[in-house]
Design a protein around this motif. Structure first.
Motif, mmCIF file in Angstrom:
data_model
loop_
_atom_site.group_PDB
_atom_site.id
_atom_site.type_symbol
_atom_site.label_atom_id
_atom_site.label_comp_id
_atom_site.label_asym_id
_atom_site.label_seq_id
_atom_site.Cartn_x
_atom_site.Cartn_y
_atom_site.Cartn_z
ATOM 1 N N GLY A 221 0.789 -1.233 0.000
ATOM 2 C CA GLY A 221 0.000 0.000 0.000
ATOM 3 C C GLY A 221 0.817 1.278 0.000
ATOM 4 N N ASP A 222 2.091 1.210 0.401
ATOM 5 C CA ASP A 222 2.878 2.447 0.508
ATOM 6 C C ASP A 222 4.381 2.174 0.340
ATOM 7 O OD1 ASP A 222 3.495 5.094 1.022
ATOM 8 O OD2 ASP A 222 3.209 4.956 3.190
ATOM 9 N N PRO A 223 4.763 1.471 -0.767
ATOM 10 C CA PRO A 223 6.180 1.089 -0.885
ATOM 11 C C PRO A 223 7.055 2.201 -1.452
ATOM 12 C CG PRO A 223 4.959 0.181 -2.699
ATOM 13 C CD PRO A 223 3.970 0.974 -1.894
ATOM 14 N N SER A 226 11.196 5.814 0.888
ATOM 15 C CA SER A 226 11.537 6.013 2.301
ATOM 16 C C SER A 226 10.997 4.900 3.200
ATOM 17 C CB SER A 226 11.011 7.368 2.789
ATOM 18 O OG SER A 226 9.626 7.438 2.605
ATOM 19 N N ASN A 227 10.330 3.917 2.606
ATOM 20 C CA ASN A 227 9.895 2.748 3.382
ATOM 21 C C ASN A 227 10.713 1.505 3.045
ATOM 22 O OD1 ASN A 227 7.934 4.004 4.902
ATOM 23 N ND2 ASN A 227 6.296 3.638 3.427
ATOM 24 N N ILE A 228 11.762 1.669 2.265
ATOM 25 C CA ILE A 228 12.591 0.519 1.888
ATOM 26 C C ILE A 228 13.945 0.650 2.578
ATOM 27 C CG2 ILE A 228 13.761 -0.601 -0.064
ATOM 28 C CD1 ILE A 228 11.161 0.027 -1.658
ATOM 29 N N ILE A 241 9.281 -1.414 5.338
ATOM 30 C CA ILE A 241 8.628 -1.079 6.608
ATOM 31 C C ILE A 241 7.309 -0.343 6.354
ATOM 32 C CG2 ILE A 241 10.702 -1.059 8.050
ATOM 33 C CD1 ILE A 241 10.753 2.038 7.580
ATOM 34 N N ASP A 242 6.647 0.073 7.425
ATOM 35 C CA ASP A 242 5.393 0.823 7.353
ATOM 36 C C ASP A 242 4.259 -0.050 6.811
ATOM 37 O OD1 ASP A 242 3.401 2.648 7.256
ATOM 38 O OD2 ASP A 242 4.290 3.930 5.725
ATOM 39 N N LEU A 243 3.770 -0.936 7.661
ATOM 40 C CA LEU A 243 2.795 -1.936 7.209
ATOM 41 C C LEU A 243 1.342 -1.529 7.504
ATOM 42 C CD1 LEU A 243 4.858 -5.051 8.384
ATOM 43 C CD2 LEU A 243 4.804 -4.032 6.107
HETATM 44 MG MG MG Z 1 2.618 4.848 5.088
#
Ligand code: MG
Ligand code: GN1
Length: 368
Positions: A221-223, A226-228, A241-243
């Motif tokens: 949903g939000d890859p 800054s979430n890798i 991250i950020d699940l």
């Molecule tokens: Mg997010």
């Protein structure tokens, strides 16, 4: 309630010595909490879930527990054949036996483990970084592809359903405040024109879903970049991250989001619009990394909509930021009034750049 008192209510050995607010995140509030015992130190991530956005935070935690246990199991099964050490944060239970606590103000808090010795970057650092981002997303989608999407709650109704965001904009535009904000600047009016010129096209993925060409699957949903997380020691991707936004959706939302965020070297918060463009060398690198795993699970129909997903998710995020600006900044966290307008302009510039490079992008996607 103070974050340190909250942190103490999770199952972490030792005493809280400090809790530091982290700057990242447009929706939830994130803190790093440090615990010490007489002989060791433990660092964890503590987050307050934004109830304005997520109506049922307990459903997020159920999804997160289901997904993380599934992924941890698969990573451990495959550990001997793996080219690297894959990780994913673990949900830390609260002392009340649940996966969250509710504070005196009715706010929901959760804790997860910190992936140490690794970092995520707000902007892409170059082609190798881009390759790693694609590789991590492909691996993540593969690891969750056998998880039954029906077991996941829909934690954010309408998320990534682009025509729904048009309705949100239209509702905001019908108010007096909306009209004032629209006509307050040329920039806002231009954004609105850009939206108008895309209205008929923006149901492209939803229409394909309705026709049965694309199917719901578990998604991140939000890859965004800054979430890798990239391992400090090896420079290789180690986890995503950020699940919060894990839910049933189209894998195209993830693919499109990863490319929109990684292929813009200026990043999503830049004020220098002229530096925003869609870098096709970075795109090639991400797709090359992504396809290492994704080749095995993408159908021909899935492949047919990859280009559209990049264009659409970029346009959609611009639309979401713009609608929020018009509505008076009620969804995304902002530090100044025009931040959502600036963010919208960045995404629309990027969408424009994607459209200008359509044949090149389609051509490079076909090679994989
Ligand atoms: Mg997010
Ligand atoms: C929000 O909160 P954060 O930064 O993880 C948003 C995403 C956007 C992203 C853009 C639940 O994510 O959809 O792509 O901002 N999350 C939600 O940076 O709306």
């Amino acid at each position: 309630m103070k974050a340190a008192l909250i942190a103490q209510q999770f199952e972490v050995p030792g005493r809280v010595v400090t809790v530091v607010r982290q700057e990242e995140g447009n929706v939830n509030d994130t803190y790093l909490a440090i615990f010490r015992t007489t002989f060791s130190e433990e660092r964890i991530i503590l987050q307050r879930i934004n109830k304005r956005v997520f109506a049922r935070p307990e459903h997020i935690m159920e999804n997160m527990r289901l997904l993380t246990e599934h992924v941890h199991h698969r990573i451990e099964q495959e550990i001997d054949q793996s080219d690297r050490f894959w990780q994913l944060p673990r949900v830390i239970p609260a002392r009340n036996g649940k996966d969250y606590i509710i504070d005196d103000d009715g706010e929901y808090w959760r804790a997860i483990t910190l992936i140490a010795s690794a970092h995520a970057y707000p902007k892409v650092q170059g082609v190798e970084h881009a390759y790693e981002a694609g590789y991590v997303l492909g691996q993540f989608q593969r690891l969750i592809s056998d998880l039954d999407a029906h077991k996941l709650h829909d934690t954010l109704e309408g998320f990534h359903i682009t025509p729904g965001y048009l309705k949100i904009l239209d509702t905001a535009l019908q108010t007096e405040q909306g009209q004032t904000r629209l006509h307050a600047s040329l920039e806002a009016e231009r954004c609105n024109q850009f939206v108008d010129s895309h209205r008929d096209w923006c149901s492209i993925l939803e229409d394909a879903k309705q026709r049965g060409e694309l199917h719901l699957q578990p998604i991140h949903g939000d890859p965004k970049i800054s979430n890798i997380m990239i391992d400090d020691a090896t420079g290789k991707g180690t986890c995503i991250i950020d699940l919060d936004t894990v839910k049933p959706g189209l894998i195209h939302y993830d693919f499109g989001d990863c490319l929109r965020s990684c292929c813009n070297p200026a990043g999503e918060e830049t004020l220098e619009l002229k530096r925003v463009f869609f870098d096709t060398d970075l795109c090639t690198a991400i797709v090359r990394g992504y396809m290492v795993y994704a080749r095995s699970f993408l159908s021909d129909k899935d492949k047919a909509y990859l280009y559209d997903s990049i264009r659409l998710i970029t346009f959609e995020l611009g639309l979401r930021f713009f609608a929020d600006y018009i509505a008076g900044n009620v969804y995304f966290n902002t530090r100044y009034d025009e931040q959502n307008l600036n963010r919208a302009r960045v995404q629309f510039k990027l969408a424009d750049s994607i459209e200008a490079r359509e044949s090149k992008i389609r051509g490079l996607l076909e090679k994989f």
